[in-house]
Every structure is written in C-alpha cells, then in structure tokens.
Design a protein around this motif. Structure first.
Motif, PDB file in Angstrom:
ATOM      1  N   PRO A  25     -32.741  11.777 -20.233  1.00 57.67           N
ATOM      2  CA  PRO A  25     -33.023  13.180 -20.560  1.00 57.67           C
ATOM      3  C   PRO A  25     -31.762  14.042 -20.481  1.00 57.67           C
ATOM      4  N   PRO A  26     -31.413  14.736 -21.575  1.00 57.65           N
ATOM      5  CA  PRO A  26     -30.179  15.544 -21.575  1.00 57.65           C
ATOM      6  C   PRO A  26     -30.147  16.602 -20.480  1.00 57.65           C
ATOM      7  N   ASP A  27     -31.305  17.190 -20.155  1.00 55.27           N
ATOM      8  CA  ASP A  27     -31.293  18.252 -19.139  1.00 55.27           C
ATOM      9  C   ASP A  27     -30.899  17.704 -17.774  1.00 55.27           C
ATOM     10  N   ARG A  28     -31.322  16.497 -17.447  1.00 56.53           N
ATOM     11  CA  ARG A  28     -30.919  15.881 -16.173  1.00 56.53           C
ATOM     12  C   ARG A  28     -29.412  15.670 -16.133  1.00 56.53           C
ATOM     13  N   VAL A  29     -28.889  15.133 -17.219  1.00 52.56           N
ATOM     14  CA  VAL A  29     -27.456  14.840 -17.280  1.00 52.56           C
ATOM     15  C   VAL A  29     -26.647  16.131 -17.203  1.00 52.56           C
ATOM     16  N   GLU A  30     -27.098  17.154 -17.911  1.00 53.99           N
ATOM     17  CA  GLU A  30     -26.370  18.426 -17.906  1.00 53.99           C
ATOM     18  C   GLU A  30     -26.360  19.068 -16.525  1.00 53.99           C
ATOM     19  N   ARG A  31     -27.478  18.983 -15.808  1.00 48.45           N
ATOM     20  CA  ARG A  31     -27.508  19.542 -14.440  1.00 48.45           C
ATOM     21  C   ARG A  31     -26.542  18.798 -13.527  1.00 48.45           C
ATOM     22  N   THR A  32     -26.460  17.488 -13.704  1.00 44.03           N
ATOM     23  CA  THR A  32     -25.519  16.708 -12.898  1.00 44.03           C
ATOM     24  C   THR A  32     -24.086  17.086 -13.231  1.00 44.03           C
ATOM     25  N   ALA A  33     -23.794  17.272 -14.519  1.00 46.11           N
ATOM     26  CA  ALA A  33     -22.450  17.682 -14.928  1.00 46.11           C
ATOM     27  C   ALA A  33     -22.099  19.054 -14.377  1.00 46.11           C
ATOM     28  N   GLU A  34     -23.068  19.976 -14.394  1.00 47.96           N
ATOM     29  CA  GLU A  34     -22.824  21.317 -13.844  1.00 47.96           C
ATOM     30  C   GLU A  34     -22.507  21.243 -12.353  1.00 47.96           C
ATOM     31  N   ALA A  35     -23.219  20.380 -11.635  1.00 44.92           N
ATOM     32  CA  ALA A  35     -22.941  20.220 -10.203  1.00 44.92           C
ATOM     33  C   ALA A  35     -21.544  19.654  -9.974  1.00 44.92           C
ATOM     34  N   LEU A  36     -21.116  18.731 -10.833  1.00 44.12           N
ATOM     35  CA  LEU A  36     -19.770  18.165 -10.706  1.00 44.12           C
ATOM     36  C   LEU A  36     -18.702  19.229 -10.950  1.00 44.12           C
ATOM     37  N   VAL A  37     -18.958  20.124 -11.888  1.00 43.01           N
ATOM     38  CA  VAL A  37     -18.005  21.207 -12.140  1.00 43.01           C
ATOM     39  C   VAL A  37     -17.893  22.122 -10.917  1.00 43.01           C
TER      40      VAL A  37
END
Length: 344
Positions: A25-37
């Motif tokens: 799911p793209p939303d899961r991946v995007e939230r993880t990327a935001e946390a990494l930022v």
C-alpha cells in the motif's frame, strides 16, 4: 504466539502466496518515508504472510544455535577481497529465501518513496542546485526508474521450492545488487555501537523462544522473559537532528538511547513490522539532511566497555536465553557507493 508447525506443503503454499502478493500500500510506504525524513528511522507494518515468512525463518535459524547466517567467517574473508564485497550469498533453506524476498521488496519500496521525497523537497526549497546535488539527484532518479520497471527479486526468479541452492544478488545489473542479508540470534552474539555503511537497513525482530522440556514447539511467553536481562536494539538519539518520537518517550531507558525493539518488535504474524534505519551512504547522498544512526544490540547501551569478539559471545550482562532474533537487509547500490567514494 505464532504457528510453528510447518512442512514442505505449507512452505510451498506460503512461498506461492508471497510471490503473488499484492502491491505494498502506497500510503504505508509514504508514512514510513516521512518518518525517515523526520527522524532517520521509520516503521512499516507488514502483511501477515510476510511476517509469517520472517518468523518461520528466524525460528528455523534459532535451531542452528549460531549467531549469524551467513556464517561470520565468510564475512571476515570478504574484508580481504579487492572491493571488500561479501561472497555471493548462497541459500539452501527456502525459508531464508522467502525472508530475504520480503525484506528486499519492502526496502526497495521505502527507498523509492524516500528518494522521491528528498528530490521534491530539495527542488522546492532551492532555486538552483549545485553540480554535486544534480549528480546526486540523477542517481536517485535512475534508481527509482530502474526499481519501478524491474521485477525486484533478489534471486532473479531462479529460486523456488524446486531449487534449494539459490544465490542472492547474482545479477549485478539489478538495482541494489550489492545489498546483503543476515539472520542473527543474540543468544550467541552482540553488536557494539556502530553505523551501517549503506543506504537503508531493514530490520525484523522477534523474541527468541525458550524451548520447553516437554516439546520443542512450546514457547515461553514474553512476560516470563521480562524478568531476565536481555539484549535489545538501541538507537542513539544524539545523532544530529534525531529525536525519539513522542510515543517512544516512555520507553527511553537510558540517556540518549531509546529501545527500538519496543516499537518495532514482532510477536505474531498479525503485528509484524519492519524497522528502517538510515545508513552512511544515504546520509551523504541526502547532503547530510538525514543522519546515519548509531545503534547497538546490548543490555546497556551506555556501557563504555566494548564487547570483545561480539560475533563469538553474547553480551556478558545478557540472559542465556530470550534474547532477540532478527533478520536484516543492508540495502546498497554500487552507483551510490561509487558516487560517495569519489566525492562527486
């Protein structure tokens, strides 16, 4: 507790389900990327089949009573090779193959989302890019494009239940072909504080099992292990710009360190998670915007004494049993390594 009973038929069914798995799911991946930022680390929830594949691989590895797969000696020999690369990872256990597939697929997806966020953010906040930044962006864009147009299988479709001697990352043209994969049992080893020389590290962990005298499949509950001192994954929060998220504040047991296992450790297929940590290559590639995180696996991360020969013995302060098991993928690509090493 997760199911431990499995046979050849069950393994084949699980492998087939993983190969035909729906898109992350793209939303899961995007939230993880935001946390990494924000924090230089992030947590990605997994599908139950993915968690089950990792749990089964770790349970099987625990039976070997060894610290690491591939064996430590293989890594030591690799240090003397011209390019310092690992030997090819030859995997005979289909459970380990499935675990690597899960880690690799998810790590590539998170990297692409993170790289896109870095490119967009930098382009919006800077009127003109330097030559170095342009070269960094081109590398990121090329990796994103290759990853989206290539079937990302670390075995190049050569590994199946019919082939039990598979070589990972044999296709050097594939994105992230310089990555490597490990399984760890911290009843037999430890890790002193260090940073990973890579883009991202993906980590799946669970408590090791205390085998009963009645049956090898009976597990000790987590509450029974809580009274024993066990090794945990600790992440340093003193790295520039990094702070433990709010939900971690209650579990920071040592100054300047927080227990990453407390937010990312998996105890069943239904609550499986991957923890991602930024490595030194991504730190440099991001123009130092992201921090490569110092981490260790010990009972007390503030202990100034280094563990001698940590690949051969657990933390002296740790219990003999109940320490963490983990599967880790160190995601790396030669184009990034070359760019960083030449200071482009």
């Amino acid at each position: 507790p997760y199911a431990l009973v499995y046979n050849a038929r069950n393994i084949r069914r699980l492998s087939a389900r993983l190969d035909a798995h729906p898109q992350i799911p793209p939303d899961r991946v995007e939230r993880t990327a935001e946390a990494l930022v924000r924090h230089s680390f992030g947590v990605l929830p997994l599908f139950p089949d993915e968690s089950l594949a990792l749990l089964k691989a770790l349970h099987d590895f625990q039976r070997q009573s060894e610290f690491r797969f591939p064996p430590v000696e293989q890594r030591r020999k690799a240090k003397f090779r011209e390019q310092g690369a690992e030997d090819d990872i030859r995997i005979e256990n289909i459970l380990y193959c499935d675990a690597l597939k899960v880690l690799f697929r998810n790590a590539c997806a998170v990297f692409c989302a993170l790289a896109s966020a870095l490119i967009i953010s930098r382009a919006l906040n800077t009127r003109s890019l330097s030559g170095t930044e342009i070269r960094r962006h081109r590398v990121l864009e090329q990796l994103i494009q290759k990853s989206s147009t290539t079937h990302l299988d670390p075995f190049g479709n050569a590994c199946s239940t019919a082939h039990r001697n598979c070589v990972a990352f044999e296709n050097k043209e594939m994105p992230f072909s310089t990555s490597y994969f490990n399984l760890f049992n911290y009843n037999y080893g430890a890790l002193n504080a260090h940073r990973d020389r890579c883009v991202l590290t993906a980590i799946f962990s669970c408590p090791s099992q205390k085998l009963s005298t009645q049956t090898s499949n009976e597990l000790c509950t987590r509450s029974e292990l809580q009274s024993l001192p066990t090794s945990q994954l600790w992440v340093a929060v003193q790295d520039a710009g990094v702070a433990a998220p709010a939900k971690c504040s209650s579990v920071v047991a040592h100054k300047d360190w927080f227990n990453a296992d407390s937010i990312a450790q998996s105890t069943s297929a239904e609550n499986g998670k991957l923890l991602f940590l930024v490595g030194e290559e991504l730190h440099a590639l991001s123009g130092n915007r992201l921090s490569a995180l110092t981490h260790c696996v010990r009972v007390d991360p503030t202990n100034p004494d280094l563990i001698r020969r940590p690949f051969d013995a657990r933390d002296p302060a740790a219990s003999a049993t109940g320490n963490r098991l983990s599967a880790a993928l160190v995601l790396s690509d030669v184009t990034i390594s070359d760019l960083i090493s030449h200071r482009s």
